[in-house]
Scaffold this active site. Structure first.
Site, PDB file in Angstrom:
ATOM      1  CG  HIS A   1       0.252   4.840  -1.683  1.00 37.36           C
ATOM      2  ND1 HIS A   1       0.783   6.031  -1.208  1.00 37.36           N
ATOM      3  CD2 HIS A   1      -0.669   5.181  -2.596  1.00 37.36           C
ATOM      4  CE1 HIS A   1       0.191   7.050  -1.805  1.00 37.36           C
ATOM      5  NE2 HIS A   1      -0.690   6.565  -2.656  1.00 37.36           N
ATOM      6  CE  LYS A  21      -6.833   6.249  -6.614  1.00 35.46           C
ATOM      7  NZ  LYS A  21      -6.229   6.028  -5.284  1.00 35.46           N
ATOM      8  CG  ASP A  29       2.909   6.592   1.753  1.00 37.12           C
ATOM      9  OD1 ASP A  29       2.275   6.730   0.701  1.00 37.12           O
ATOM     10  OD2 ASP A  29       3.687   7.459   2.203  1.00 37.12           O
ATOM     11  CD  GLU A  74      -3.005   6.113  -0.321  1.00 43.42           C
ATOM     12  OE1 GLU A  74      -3.166   7.279  -0.696  1.00 43.42           O
ATOM     13  OE2 GLU A  74      -3.588   5.133  -0.858  1.00 43.42           O
ATOM     14  CD  GLU A 125      -4.963   1.138  -2.184  1.00 49.76           C
ATOM     15  OE1 GLU A 125      -4.265   2.127  -1.842  1.00 49.76           O
ATOM     16  OE2 GLU A 125      -4.855   0.578  -3.288  1.00 49.76           O
ATOM     17  CG  ASP A 129      -7.592   3.193  -3.556  1.00 53.06           C
ATOM     18  OD1 ASP A 129      -8.148   3.304  -2.445  1.00 53.06           O
ATOM     19  OD2 ASP A 129      -6.506   3.749  -3.821  1.00 53.06           O
TER      20      ASP A 129
END
Length: 466
Positions: free
Chosen positions: A377, A218, A350, A327, A298, A272
């Site tokens: 995801h 992240k 997702d 996602e 992402e 992400d």
């Protein structure tokens, strides 16, 4: 004739905010939660479904699920199973509930829980895991199971039928292959923003030892901090000393890794941002992380900003960094536009944000037509259990390839499900094989009793928790 008689709904919340699991630049406190529904029919039939949230608001989704599930009470399950595309249209066609969507937001993710429960019942009745139920369908049956409204300017039923027929000949071989070697996975569990450097390093080493070679972290809160964390991960995944004994180095220039910025061991890093940036900021920020060689960024910006994603993709092209999203793409129409605008390198469906399996099928078909790999995801409760089925459907029946695909895996909360997903020694998902498991989302009654909000034993003991 059987009929759907009633349903039960549970608001189940797990206190993952206590450990920092799920934390990112946008979502700083996450209690992974399930809006869980069970449909019951005469003859002992049952189907389970859920959608995923991160805590507060889960009760609103549960209330909406109840409104949508009422529409199926009294219906003959077999009449619904006969054409799941029409069943999906019927479920989504309540005009008053549609008005407060339409086909997005709380209404849409609640519809996903109900549609998934119906598919789970269908698979259980036929005695097959969900993926097997669908890959065993004829091309005509699979097309009938798909939601096509609003996407025929991107793919028609006739085009989809031709694509599926073209893949028919190799289905048995692909099924045998994936059963033998598993479906490729990537790991996110080492890269949450709330983790210390020491925990990031430890979890990364554990993931390498477990056989993974795709890793995601992240980013988005602080560029210097992100670069430091990325270098920690790169220093481990690029170092042969951490590879499992006897495992050969992967060729970074192989077809499966080409264009992914793989390091010397063949390891791939993804980043992400969870929607935290404006478009110009995203381009500038990601370029500042080019040193850690990410394959893609992402969710760099708002999830329904199609033209923004296209601009970011163009802005990063010279840096060799791709764009992934999906996602939070709230319906098949957003995916249609992302593909038409050439805005993404990777399509990330997702299982809960889309309104169930029937809508997922439409996105798989569009992505296959546009030649964009689908990498679902799966960060959250129950999502890994769900999406392995969807990736298997994509590989065996739709796209016919898993060479560049990777499916997210997070090592959280699987112990609450009767049929948890699993990873083999090569860092790949094992194929669900139990004929009783349906869509693999049935939760233990004991887990529901402990973590139901606010009356479950855990939350009562915590005096309401949050």
């Amino acid at each position: 004739m059987s009929k759907i008689t009633h349903f039960e709904i549970h608001d189940v919340r797990f206190p993952t905010s206590l450990t920092g699991d799920g934390t990112d630049a946008m979502n700083t406190e996450c209690d992974y939660s399930s809006a869980y529904v069970s449909l019951f029919a005469t003859g002992g039939l049952v189907g389970h479904g859920m959608t995923f949230t991160i805590g507060r608001g889960n009760e609103i989704v549960c209330q909406t699920i109840a409104q949508l599930a009422k529409r199926l009470v009294g219906r003959d399950p077999e009449s619904l199973f006969a054409n799941m595309g029409k069943a999906w249209d019927y479920m989504c066609a309540d005009p008053q509930m549609r008005w407060i969507g339409p086909e997005k937001g709380v209404v849409h993710i609640a519809a996903g829980a109900v549609n998934n429960a119906l598919w789970d019942m269908f698979a259980r009745v036929r005695g097959k895991p969900l993926w097997k139920l669908i890959v065993d369908m004829t091309p005509e049956e699979l097309v009938d199971a798909t939601a096509f409204r609003y996407i025929t300017d991107a793919i028609t039923r006739e085009e989809a039928l031709a694509m599926l027929k073209a893949k028919e000949a190799g289905k048995k071989e692909r099924e045998a292959t994936v059963k033998e070697i598993g479906y490729p996975a990537y790991v996110t569990s080492a890269g949450w923003l709330g983790y210390s450097d020491e925990k990031v390093a430890r979890l990364t080493k554990e993931a390498v030892t477990a056989g993974f070679n795709h890793f995601k972290m992240k980013v988005g809160a602080d560029a210097a901090n992100d670069l430091r964390r990325g270098k920690i991960i790169r220093s481990i995944i690029d170092d042969p000393q951490y590879l499992p004994p006897g495992k050969p180095l992967r060729d970074p220039n192989s077809p499966a890794l080409q264009g992914k910025n793989a390091g010397p061991t063949g390891a791939v890093l993804m980043i992400d941002a969870n929607q935290v940036w404006d478009v110009p900021q995203a381009i500038e920020y990601v370029k500042s992380l080019a040193e850690i060689k990410p394959w893609f960024i992402e969710e760099p910006t708002a999830p329904d900003d199609i033209l923004g994603h296209a601009a970011i993709r163009r802005g990063l092209k010279d840096s060799g960094i791709g764009v992934a999203t999906g996602e939070h793409a709230h319906n098949r129409m957003v995916f249609k536009q992302l593909l038409q605008a050439e805005a993404i390198d990777v399509c990330q469906i997702d299982s809960c944000r889309l309104a169930g399996v029937s809508e997922v099928l439409s996105v798989l078909l569009m992505a296959a037509k546009f030649g964009v790999p689908v990498c679902p995801h799966a960060g959250g409760v129950g999502l890994c259990e769900y999406v392995i089925h969807l990736s298997l459907i994509d590989y065996i029946a739709v796209s016919g390839t898993m060479e560049r695909n990777v499916l997210e895996f997070v090592d959280h909360l699987h112990e609450h499900f009767l049929y948890p997903c699993s990873i083999n020694e090569n860092g790949r998902y094992t194929v669900p094989s139990n004929p009783l498991e349906g869509y693999s989302i049935e939760m233990y009654k004991e887990s529901i009793a402990e973590f139901e909000w606010p009356t479950g034993s855990y939350w009562v003991k915590a005096k309401g928790g949050q």
